[in-house]
Design an enzyme around this catalytic site. Structure first.
Site, short mmCIF file in Angstrom:
data_model
loop_
_atom_site.label_atom_id
_atom_site.label_comp_id
_atom_site.label_asym_id
_atom_site.label_seq_id
_atom_site.Cartn_x
_atom_site.Cartn_y
_atom_site.Cartn_z
N ARG A 83 -110.89 2.51 -32.27
CA ARG A 83 -111.17 2.36 -30.84
C ARG A 83 -109.95 2.61 -29.96
O ARG A 83 -110.03 3.31 -28.95
CB ARG A 83 -111.64 0.92 -30.54
N THR A 84 -108.85 1.97 -30.31
CA THR A 84 -107.72 1.99 -29.40
C THR A 84 -107.19 3.41 -29.22
O THR A 84 -106.99 3.88 -28.10
CB THR A 84 -106.61 1.04 -29.90
N ARG B 5 -98.57 1.97 -31.47
CA ARG B 5 -99.03 0.83 -32.30
C ARG B 5 -98.12 0.78 -33.52
O ARG B 5 -97.85 1.79 -34.15
CB ARG B 5 -100.48 1.02 -32.73
N HIS C 105 -101.47 -7.31 -27.64
CA HIS C 105 -102.34 -6.14 -27.48
C HIS C 105 -102.84 -6.18 -26.03
O HIS C 105 -104.02 -6.46 -25.77
CB HIS C 105 -103.49 -6.24 -28.49
N LYS D 25 -88.92 9.72 -43.47
CA LYS D 25 -87.57 10.11 -43.94
C LYS D 25 -86.54 9.05 -43.61
O LYS D 25 -85.35 9.23 -43.84
CB LYS D 25 -87.14 11.42 -43.27
C1 NCD Z 1 -107.80 -5.22 -32.93
C2 NCD Z 1 -106.35 -4.98 -33.27
O1 NCD Z 1 -105.98 -3.89 -33.73
O2 NCD Z 1 -105.60 -5.91 -33.06
N1 NCD Z 1 -108.56 -4.04 -32.91
C3 NCD Z 1 -108.64 -3.37 -31.72
O3 NCD Z 1 -107.66 -2.86 -31.23
N2 NCD Z 1 -109.84 -3.36 -31.10
C4 NCD Z 1 -108.44 -6.31 -33.69
C5 NCD Z 1 -108.41 -6.30 -35.17
O4 NCD Z 1 -107.94 -5.34 -35.81
O5 NCD Z 1 -108.87 -7.27 -35.76
#
Ligand code: NCD
Length: 314
Positions: free
Chosen positions: A64-65, A115, A143, A94
């Site tokens: 999703r993100t 991320r 997040h 590396k």
């Molecule tokens: C979440 C995350 O990556 O923290 N997912 C997301 O971004 N919707 C929640 C999760 O992974 O449990």
């Protein structure tokens, strides 16, 4: 200082990063949610970002993100360079430092979404960057854009962001979505948080201490509190943060939202989840109109358009 260096220093000082909820005071949250609504409604006078370039740099898995950030950038008129598996497919393999990678990528693009498995990685990236950095999840840290899309969903569906009783359920120690969401909810008056977790997965003191006036109940039992909630926010036990598979197994399946739980949830309330789910919401619940999690994912698009538009205005 030569003029070009002075100009670079001034530009760095005014960059709009979004690495933690600390960067989101109430007025900015409201501005971003209004902007997100404008994007959803297709308001014509919103900024287009034609020709601007975004890098998405993902050192942890994502569906999703990453997709919603990339869709957001394309819908703004911009383009995207993506490292979807940066651990293996970038020079991190590396041994290159995060700082060096970010310095280099800053030279190619207008903003970076990152991320990473380490807490604080996005803030480190922001220090090294000469373009804005947005945190798409830093380990068990934060997040912030998920929390924004969660607020957007709540405001859209319940009509307000104050006077809410919100149950945050599951792995509150490792869940970065709930850590960020708790802080953003505390910016609005008279919200009450019911923190439902096993004792070993309680919300960290760093968050509890930052909640200010917000009322907080902590409990290990989900069933008795469900009937009191405006929002039931379920989360996944974060298997990847445990030291062993056995340690995770102790908690797997500890809370499951079933049709029985939904019978207790008030008619007006919402069931939310950042997804992915791995058993903690029974799919039989999906057709319930209060199950908001798929609508919630769609809202990520509008919220991330708003965030990208804001940082690109640095
Ligand atoms: C979440 C995350 O990556 O923290 N997912 C997301 O971004 N919707 C929640 C999760 O992974 O449990």
């Amino acid at each position: 200082m030569p003029e070009t260096l002075a100009a670079a220093a001034r530009a760095a000082a005014t960059l709009r990063h979004l690495t933690t909820p600390v960067e989101l005071p109430r007025h900015l949250i409201e501005e971003l949610l209004d902007r997100a609504l404008g994007f959803e409604l297709g308001e014509a006078d919103l900024q287009r970002r034609d020709g601007r370039l975004l890098a998405t740099l993902f050192y942890e898995p994502s569906t999703r993100t990453r997709f919603s950030f990339e869709a957001a950038m394309h819908r703004l008129g911009g383009q995207v360079l993506s490292a979807e598996n940066a651990v293996k497919a970038s020079s991190a393999a590396k041994g290159e430092s995060l700082e060096d990678a970010i310095r280099v990528i800053s030279g190619y693009v207008d903003a970076i979404v990152i991320r990473h498995p380490e807490i604080g990685a996005a803030a480190r990236a922001a220090q090294a960057a000469t373009v804005p950095v947005v945190n798409a999840g830093d380990g068990a840290g934060h997040h912030p854009t998920q929390a924004l899309l969660d607020l957007y969903t709540i405001r859209k569906e319940l009509g307000r962001l104050d006077r809410l009783r919100v149950g945050l359920v599951g792995d509150l120690r490792n869940g970065r979505t709930v850590r960020s969401l708790a802080l953003l909810l505390s910016r609005f008056p008279q919200n009450e948080l019911v923190l439902v977790s096993p004792p070993g997965l309680r919300m960290g003191d760093d968050i509890l201490e930052a909640l200010g006036e917000t009322a907080v109940d902590q409990t290990g039992e989900l069933d008795p509190v469900v009937c009191t909630l405006d929002v039931l926010y379920q989360t996944r036990i974060q298997a990847e943060r445990f030291e062993s598979a056995e340690a995770y197994e102790r908690y797997r399946g500890v809370y499951v939202v079933t049709p029985d739980i939904m019978r207790c949830l008030p008619e007006h309330a919402l069931l939310m989840h950042p997804l992915p789910r791995v058993g903690e919401i029974d799919p039989q619940v999906d057709s319930d109109p209060r199950a908001a999690y798929f609508r919630q994912t769609r809202n990520g698009l509008w919220a991330r358009m708003a965030v990208l538009d804001w940082v690109l205005g640095s």
